[in-house]
Scaffold this active site. Structure first.
Site, PDB file in Angstrom:
ATOM      1  N   ARG A   1      -2.760   7.634  10.883  1.00 34.99           N
ATOM      2  CA  ARG A   1      -1.092   7.442  10.717  1.00 34.99           C
ATOM      3  C   ARG A   1      -0.551   7.596  12.186  1.00 34.99           C
ATOM      4  NH1 ARG A   1       2.693   5.783   7.323  1.00 34.99           N
ATOM      5  NH2 ARG A   1       4.148   7.325   6.728  1.00 34.99           N
TER       6      ARG A   1
ATOM      7  N   THR B   1       1.809  -2.174   5.516  1.00 31.40           N
ATOM      8  CA  THR B   1       1.196  -1.929   4.392  1.00 31.40           C
ATOM      9  C   THR B   1       0.491  -3.300   3.983  1.00 31.40           C
ATOM     10  OG1 THR B   1       3.005  -0.681   4.038  1.00 31.40           O
ATOM     11  CG2 THR B   1       1.232  -0.736   2.332  1.00 31.40           C
TER      12      THR B   1
ATOM     13  N   LEU C   1       2.839  -1.500   9.264  1.00 29.54           N
ATOM     14  CA  LEU C   1       3.927  -1.208  10.374  1.00 29.54           C
ATOM     15  C   LEU C   1       5.078  -0.571   9.637  1.00 29.54           C
ATOM     16  CD1 LEU C   1       3.689  -4.930  11.739  1.00 29.54           C
ATOM     17  CD2 LEU C   1       3.053  -2.796  13.068  1.00 29.54           C
TER      18      LEU C   1
ATOM     19  N   ASP D   1       9.970   6.889   7.656  1.00 25.40           N
ATOM     20  CA  ASP D   1       9.182   7.766   6.711  1.00 25.40           C
ATOM     21  C   ASP D   1       9.380   9.236   6.582  1.00 25.40           C
ATOM     22  OD1 ASP D   1       8.201   5.374   5.290  1.00 25.40           O
ATOM     23  OD2 ASP D   1       6.187   5.523   5.906  1.00 25.40           O
TER      24      ASP D   1
ATOM     25  N   SER E   1       3.645   9.727   3.789  1.00 26.79           N
ATOM     26  CA  SER E   1       3.185   8.278   3.476  1.00 26.79           C
ATOM     27  C   SER E   1       3.001   8.341   1.857  1.00 26.79           C
ATOM     28  CB  SER E   1       1.772   7.906   4.164  1.00 26.79           C
ATOM     29  OG  SER E   1       1.560   6.628   3.662  1.00 26.79           O
TER      30      SER E   1
ATOM     31  N   GLY F   1       3.469  -1.519  -0.724  1.00 23.33           N
ATOM     32  CA  GLY F   1       4.679  -1.448  -1.656  1.00 23.33           C
ATOM     33  C   GLY F   1       5.539  -0.176  -1.205  1.00 23.33           C
ATOM     34  N   GLY F   2       5.361   0.694  -0.370  1.00 21.24           N
ATOM     35  CA  GLY F   2       6.202   1.775  -0.003  1.00 21.24           C
ATOM     36  C   GLY F   2       6.168   2.826  -1.106  1.00 21.24           C
TER      37      GLY F   2
HETATM   38  O1  DON Z   1       3.716   5.028   4.400  1.00 23.23           O
HETATM   39  C1  DON Z   1       4.267   4.582   3.741  1.00 23.23           C
HETATM   40  O2  DON Z   1       4.303   5.013   2.452  1.00 23.23           O
HETATM   41  C2  DON Z   1       5.102   3.475   3.776  1.00 23.23           C
HETATM   42  N1  DON Z   1       5.224   3.160   5.375  1.00 23.23           N
HETATM   43  C3  DON Z   1       4.181   2.132   3.352  1.00 23.23           C
HETATM   44  C4  DON Z   1       4.957   0.910   3.677  1.00 23.23           C
HETATM   45  C5  DON Z   1       4.711   0.068   2.747  1.00 23.23           C
HETATM   46  O3  DON Z   1       3.997  -0.039   1.645  1.00 23.23           O
HETATM   47  C6  DON Z   1       5.368  -1.284   2.906  1.00 23.23           C
HETATM   48  N2  DON Z   1       5.194  -2.367   1.951  1.00 23.23           N
HETATM   49  N3  DON Z   1       6.086  -2.640   1.301  1.00 23.23           N
END
Ligand code: DON
Length: 563
Positions: A97, A372, A391, A414, A443, A464-465
């Site tokens: 990370r 991601t 990223l 984040d 994350s 997917g965040g």
């Molecule tokens: O670490 C995390 O949870 C986010 N930075 C992930 C970002 C992500 O999955 C982007 N996709 N939509």
């Protein structure tokens, strides 16, 4: 009343039919498989294993190949998390990370009145954390690799130097983000060679090939020192960013103990803090196993309602209790305590949606002593690697490092940049995830491996965040409780609740008319995901006959490859 009519209106909108086939079986291979977001990256990984490489070797090669062919999220300017399981049953988790630069401060995104400066943590130089990907790959290779390092970086160099054809989706996205690339890079990026990319156009990345050559020849020093570090530091100076050569030299990826626990007769192995993914996934599965979801069936009102209510409670915990364990005492055991998990559902009503304002994060049992893009790989020996790398947003900070042609992450977003202020995924947080120099931002990435009867069963993860955790959770249930094949489980429609905002985000048609109306009647607010789908997953299932089935997500250009 108007609000209810509004939600009924959009609810009806979400009821359109989903045409993705639930019983579709994905690519089946005998021995080895890679599922990733890009066919060329999957092919690179499969080829490495054909040449005798193991899953870790393939993971390194896929990571670098994605940095070229999938610049949206593949990266060397970002970071990620990796969970692996060796054929002998031993497991490990690698945290690569990004970290806050040494000059980062808790109030760095606030103005003098203490208000958030919109966008500063999301785009441009200030949004970037110190990249972790290259050191992560070096540590992975040092411990588990079997082929020479140079052999694993070379396919990415070839792709960058010779060029590769853009898919229709990638061409469109590059055009959509063109103005951002120009605005947030200090020197007009060479990447923007054309005004209008089209499907099939060849993208050549000569400077990126040179960076990759330095990584191939000098290893860690090819990125964290020398020419590449000079280019990153110069870019930061020109654009007012914080990352210094000292930050780069100090970066270290960390091996951590995976989070693991039982769900039904499976053993789940996933990512510990600073990702919230493993803890949240286990909390969700532990709640679910107390209810007959298999009997209720996939996407029926009782099963969707239960999953939504579990998600609401777990994300409330995430907001309060999870952060970088090197900086904050994450109550891991307390959050996974069986009695605590049962208590969290004490006010669950099968007939009525809860109100997020009345769901406070729990008070977990204190610990006994003083958190991601995804790709999945299984090699011919049965070693498995599950990797989520990112990223953060599409193309990260939209900032190119001049002279190096790679994008920097915008992972600083984040962090909780102000208590209670939502990040770009609507997630809120507080002290546990406040900014501090050298700290890793929380994350949701959830690279996961499941065992059944002591044997490898599934390798899965998603982008997917905030929706990553619920995507992985639902895919696991789709296979284990609802009996779908891997591909069908990835195809199946998804929905997501994250405590706040208090609504159910749903893919178009995911739940169908009957279930949607029933959920609405119970008091859930269902909001359609405006574009694209929720998450993009990559799964591999070990079939009873020992063959491997891939689940490549139809929401993207994803592809399975193997032999
Ligand atoms: O670490 C995390 O949870 C986010 N930075 C992930 C970002 C992500 O999955 C982007 N996709 N939509």
């Amino acid at each position: 009343m108007i609000k209810r009519i509004f939600f009924l209106f959009i609810l009806v909108g979400t009821c359109g039919c989903m045409h993705r086939e639930l019983h579709e079986v994905g690519l089946v291979t005998n021995k080895a498989m890679v599922v990733s977001a890009h066919p060329l990256a999957s092919a690179v990984g499969a080829e490495i294993m054909k040449q005798g490489g193991n899953a870790a070797d393939a993971a390194v090669a896929v990571q670098f190949a994605l940095a070229v062919v999938y610049p949206d999220a593949g990266n060397i300017g970002g970071g990620g998390f990796l969970v692996l399981r060796q054929q002998d049953g031993s497991t490990a988790a690698l945290d690569y990370r990004e970290k806050a630069p040494a000059a980062a401060r808790p109030d760095m995104y606030l103005n003098e009145e203490g208000e958030v400066i919109e966008g500063l943590s999301e785009k441009g130089h200030m949004a970037a954390g110190v990249p972790g990907t290259v050191d992560g790959m070096i540590k992975l290779h040092a411990r588990y690799g079997s082929l020479p390092w140079a052999m694993l970086v070379q396919p990415a160099i070839d792709l960058a130097a010779n060029g590769f054809p853009l898919t229709q989706k990638e061409a469109r996205k590059l055009n959509d983000y063109r103005l951002d690339f120009i605005r947030y890079s200090s020197i007009r990026p060479e990447f923007i060679l054309k005004d209008n990319w089209e499907e099939g156009d060849t993208l050549r990345l000569g400077e990126l090939a040179q960076v990759l050559e330095r990584i191939r020849d000098q290893g860690r020093a090819g990125f964290y020192a020398g020419t590449t570090a000079d280019l990153i530091a110069a870019e930061m100076k020109r654009g007012g960013g914080l990352i210094t050569k000292e930050d780069l030299a100090a970066y270290e990826a960390i091996w951590r103990e995976p989070i693991s626990g039982k769900y039904e007769n499976y053993n789940v192995i996933s990512m510990p803090p600073p990702s919230s993914g493993g803890i949240a996934l286990l909390q969700l599965l532990h709640i679910t196993q107390n209810y007959p979801v298999a009997e209720w069936g996939l996407h029926t009102a009782p099963s969707a309602h239960l999953k939504i209510e579990a998600e609401r409670r777990v994300y409330a915990d995430r907001a309060k209790h999870l952060g970088d364990p090197d900086y904050y005492d994450v109550p891991v055991r307390g959050l996974l305590d069986t009695a605590y998990i049962r208590r969290s559902m004490a006010d669950f009503s099968p007939g009525k949606a809860s109100d997020s304002d009345k769901i406070a994060p729990g008070v977990p049992v204190p610990p006994e002593s003083p958190n991601t893009t995804h790709y999945s790989i299984v090699d011919p020996a049965g070693n498995a690697v599950s990797v989520t790398t990112t990223l953060n947003s599409s193309y990260g900070a939209k900032t190119f490092v001049a002279g190096a042609q790679f994008l920097l992450n915008n992972e600083m977003d984040d962090f909780s940049i102000k208590p209670g202020y939502p990040n770009s995924y609507g997630l809120i947080g507080g002290e546990a995830n406040a900014i501090a120099p050298g700290k890793r931002m929380l994350s949701s990435m959830t690279p996961t491996i499941l065992e059944k009867d002591g044997k490898l069963f599934m390798v899965v993860g998603s982008m997917g965040g905030s929706t990553i955790i619920t995507t992985v959770y639902q895919i696991i249930l789709n296979v284990t409780a609802h009996g779908l094949p891997m591909q069908g489980a990835v195809n199946a429609g998804r929905f997501h609740h994250q405590w706040k905002p208090d609504w159910v985000l749903s893919e178009w048609g995911a739940l169908g008319m009957k279930t949607s109306l029933s959920l609405w009647w119970k008091g859930h607010k269902i909001v359609p995901k405006p574009e694209g789908g929720i998450g993009r997953a990559a799964g591999i299932l070990v079939l009873p006959n020992g063959k491997l089935e891939g689940g490549a997500d139809p929401r993207g250009d994803d592809a399975a490859a193997g032999f």
